[in-house]
Write a protein that holds these residues in place. Structure first.
Motif, PDB file in Angstrom:
ATOM      1  N   UNK A 204       0.831  -1.199   0.000  1.00 17.11           N
ATOM      2  CA  UNK A 204       0.000   0.000   0.000  1.00 17.11           C
ATOM      3  C   UNK A 204       0.868   1.253   0.000  1.00 17.11           C
ATOM      4  N   UNK A 205       1.926   1.258   0.784  1.00 16.39           N
ATOM      5  CA  UNK A 205       2.821   2.419   0.822  1.00 16.39           C
ATOM      6  C   UNK A 205       3.404   2.694  -0.555  1.00 16.39           C
ATOM      7  N   UNK A 206       3.791   1.634  -1.261  1.00 14.45           N
ATOM      8  CA  UNK A 206       4.334   1.819  -2.610  1.00 14.45           C
ATOM      9  C   UNK A 206       3.258   2.323  -3.575  1.00 14.45           C
ATOM     10  N   UNK A 207       2.052   1.804  -3.433  1.00 22.70           N
ATOM     11  CA  UNK A 207       0.967   2.246  -4.304  1.00 22.70           C
ATOM     12  C   UNK A 207       0.653   3.730  -4.109  1.00 22.70           C
ATOM     13  N   UNK A 208       0.628   4.159  -2.859  1.00 28.84           N
ATOM     14  CA  UNK A 208       0.323   5.562  -2.571  1.00 28.84           C
ATOM     15  C   UNK A 208       1.454   6.469  -3.072  1.00 28.84           C
ATOM     16  N   UNK A 209       2.694   6.036  -2.894  1.00 25.72           N
ATOM     17  CA  UNK A 209       3.826   6.825  -3.392  1.00 25.72           C
ATOM     18  C   UNK A 209       3.782   6.918  -4.912  1.00 25.72           C
ATOM     19  N   UNK A 210       3.448   5.827  -5.568  1.00 22.39           N
ATOM     20  CA  UNK A 210       3.338   5.839  -7.032  1.00 22.39           C
ATOM     21  C   UNK A 210       2.209   6.754  -7.484  1.00 22.39           C
ATOM     22  N   UNK A 211       1.080   6.719  -6.784  1.00 17.03           N
ATOM     23  CA  UNK A 211      -0.037   7.607  -7.109  1.00 17.03           C
ATOM     24  C   UNK A 211       0.375   9.061  -6.963  1.00 17.03           C
ATOM     25  N   UNK A 212       1.102   9.366  -5.899  1.00 17.15           N
ATOM     26  CA  UNK A 212       1.578  10.733  -5.672  1.00 17.15           C
ATOM     27  C   UNK A 212       2.500  11.177  -6.799  1.00 17.15           C
ATOM     28  N   UNK A 213       3.393  10.289  -7.225  1.00 23.39           N
ATOM     29  CA  UNK A 213       4.324  10.629  -8.303  1.00 23.39           C
ATOM     30  C   UNK A 213       3.580  10.849  -9.620  1.00 23.39           C
ATOM     31  N   UNK A 214       2.623   9.988  -9.920  1.00 22.47           N
ATOM     32  CA  UNK A 214       1.854  10.138 -11.158  1.00 22.47           C
ATOM     33  C   UNK A 214       1.018  11.412 -11.122  1.00 22.47           C
ATOM     34  N   UNK A 215       0.511  11.749  -9.942  1.00 17.82           N
ATOM     35  CA  UNK A 215      -0.254  12.982  -9.806  1.00 17.82           C
ATOM     36  C   UNK A 215       0.628  14.197 -10.073  1.00 17.82           C
ATOM     37  N   UNK A 216       1.841  14.184  -9.530  1.00 21.64           N
ATOM     38  CA  UNK A 216       2.767  15.299  -9.747  1.00 21.64           C
ATOM     39  C   UNK A 216       3.105  15.441 -11.224  1.00 21.64           C
ATOM     40  N   UNK A 217       3.330  14.328 -11.891  1.00 17.76           N
ATOM     41  CA  UNK A 217       3.641  14.365 -13.326  1.00 17.76           C
ATOM     42  C   UNK A 217       2.468  14.929 -14.115  1.00 17.76           C
ATOM     43  N   UNK A 218       1.263  14.486 -13.797  1.00 18.24           N
ATOM     44  CA  UNK A 218       0.083  14.966 -14.511  1.00 18.24           C
ATOM     45  C   UNK A 218      -0.090  16.471 -14.337  1.00 18.24           C
ATOM     46  N   UNK A 219       0.024  16.945 -13.102  1.00 22.63           N
ATOM     47  CA  UNK A 219      -0.161  18.377 -12.848  1.00 22.63           C
ATOM     48  C   UNK A 219       0.912  19.187 -13.561  1.00 22.63           C
ATOM     49  N   UNK A 220       2.158  18.708 -13.538  1.00 23.95           N
ATOM     50  CA  UNK A 220       3.239  19.436 -14.213  1.00 23.95           C
ATOM     51  C   UNK A 220       2.973  19.530 -15.708  1.00 23.95           C
TER      52      UNK A 220
END
Length: 322
Positions: free
Chosen positions: A290-306
Motif C-alpha cells: 500500500x505504501x508503494x501504491x500511494x507513493x506511485x499515485x503521488x508521483x503520477x499525480x505530480x507528473x500529470x499536474x506538471x
C-alpha cells in the motif's frame, strides 16, 4: 508488489460471513447516527421550473446547442455525474448481495438507495428544464449505460467496504467541483446538496471499515491495498468515459492530485493504516504494498499536474503572441 501468502478460499468465505455478523451492531449504531444527522430534502426545490418550456413533441422547440448556458467542460462533467447516478439499480444489487438484506445491513441498504435516488432525479430535472444538455442524447446514453449495468466482479464484503469508502468521497469531490465549474448558482447549490449526502455515506462506510480493522486487521489491510490498486469510479463503463474523464481532469474537476490528496490520503489517515501495531505477516506485506501504491499515485499525480501546467503555459504563450 510483495507476493501475498496463499489464501484458503473456504477460510476467506468464512471470514467474510463472520465479519458480516460481527459488524452488524456497528451498522446499527452508525445507521442510528446517520438518521440523526442527515437532513431530508426535495429534488424539486433545486430545479428552476420557471425556465422550462415544451419540446417539439408537445408543440414547442427541440434542443439546440445555443440553449445551454454550460460550457463544454461543465456539460461533460454534468453528464458523467448524472450517468453515474443513473446506475443506482446495479449499485443496489451489488451492495445488497455483498452486505445482505438482513437486519441493520438491509435497513442501511434501503436507506442508502433511497437517498441516492434523489441525486439522479434532481440532476436530470435541472438539466432538462434548463436545457443544459441535449435530452435526446442524454436518454440514449442513459439507455446504453444502464443496459450494460455495473458489475464489481468478485469483490468480497471487505473489499466492497473499502471501495465505497473511497468512492463516496471521490463522488463528493467531483460533485462539488462540477458545481463550481458550471458557473450557475442553482447548479452549484444542487451539487453541493448532493455532495453533503455523499459525504455522510462516506462517513458511514469509513466507520465500518475502521471497525473491521479492529477485528481483522490483516484481511482489512489487504482489502484496502487491493482497492487502492484497482480503484475506478463506478461510471468507468459508460460510453466515452476515458475521454470524458481526461476532459474533467484537465479542467481540475477530478484528477490524480485530487484523488491522492482529498480522497485516498484522508481515508487512510482516519484508519491509521501506517501507524497500526496489530498486523501479522499478511497485513504487514499488504501495508508495504500500500505504501508503494500511494507513493506511485503521488508521483503520477505530480507528473500529470506538471504536464497540465506546461500545456497551459504553452497555450497562454500562443495567445499572447497571436
Amino acid at each position: 508488489m510483495t507476493a501475498p501468502p496463499l489464501h484458503d478460499p473456504e477460510a476467506d468465505a468464512a471470514l467474510q460471513s463472520r465479519m458480516l455478523l460481527e459488524l452488524e451492531p456497528v451498522v446499527a449504531e452508525n445507521l442510528e447516527r446517520h438518521l440523526q444527522v442527515v437532513r431530508d430534502w426535495n429534488p424539486h426545490d433545486y430545479v428552476p421550473w420557471s425556465e422550462g418550456r415544451d419540446f417539439a413533441f408537445l408543440g414547442g422547440e427541440d434542443w439546440v446547442p445555443q440553449d445551454s448556458r454550460l460550457d463544454p467542460v461543465a456539460r461533460t462533467a454534468m453528464i458523467v455525474n448524472l450517468l453515474t447516478e443513473d446506475n443506482l439499480p446495479s449499485y443496489h444489487r451489488e451492495i445488497s448481495e455483498r452486505f445482505t438484506r438482513d437486519a441493520a445491513w438491509g435497513e442501511w441498504v434501503g436507506r442508502w438507495t433511497a437517498e441516492e435516488g434523489r441525486h439522479g432525479v434532481a440532476l436530470r430535472d435541472y438539466l432538462v428544464v434548463t436545457r443544459g444538455v441535449d435530452p435526446v442524447q442524454l436518454e440514449q446514453l442513459r439507455m446504453q449505460h444502464m443496459s450494460a449495468g455495473y458489475d464489481s466482479g468478485e469483490r468480497s464484503m471487505l473489499r466492497t467496504l473499502a471501495y465505497v469508502s473511497f468512492q463516496e468521497l471521490a463522488t463528493r469531490v467531483s460533485h462539488r467541483n462540477t458545481g463550481r465549474a458550471t458557473g450557475c448558482p442553482v447548479a452549484e447549490q444542487l451539487l453541493a446538496r448532493i455532495a453533503v449526502d455523499e459525504n455522510l455515506h462516506m462517513v458511514f462506510y469509513r466507520n465500518l471499515m475502521a471497525a473491521a480493522f479492529d477485528r481483522e486487521p490483516d484481511a482489512t489491510m489487504e482489502a484496502v491495498r487491493d482497492e487502492v490498486a484497482a480503484f475506478e469510479m463506478p461510471g468507468a463503463g459508460m460510453p466515452d468515459f476515458r475521454r470524458n474523464a481526461m476532459t474533467i481532469a484537465l479542467a481540475g474537476i477530478y484528477d490524480l492530485r485530487l484523488h491522492h490528496d482529498e480522497v485516498v490520503q484522508p481515508v487512510l489517515r482516519f484508519w491509521k493504516v501506517f501507524d497500526r501495531d496489530d498486523l501479522g505477516p499478511r497485513g504487514e506485506a499488504a501495508r508495504e504494498d500500500l505504501a508503494r501504491l500511494v507513493a506511485d499515485l503521488d508521483a503520477r499525480a505530480a507528473t500529470f499536474v506538471a504536464r497540465r501546467e506546461e500545456a497551459a503555459a504553452r497555450r497562454a504563450g500562443r495567445t499572447s503572441t497571436a
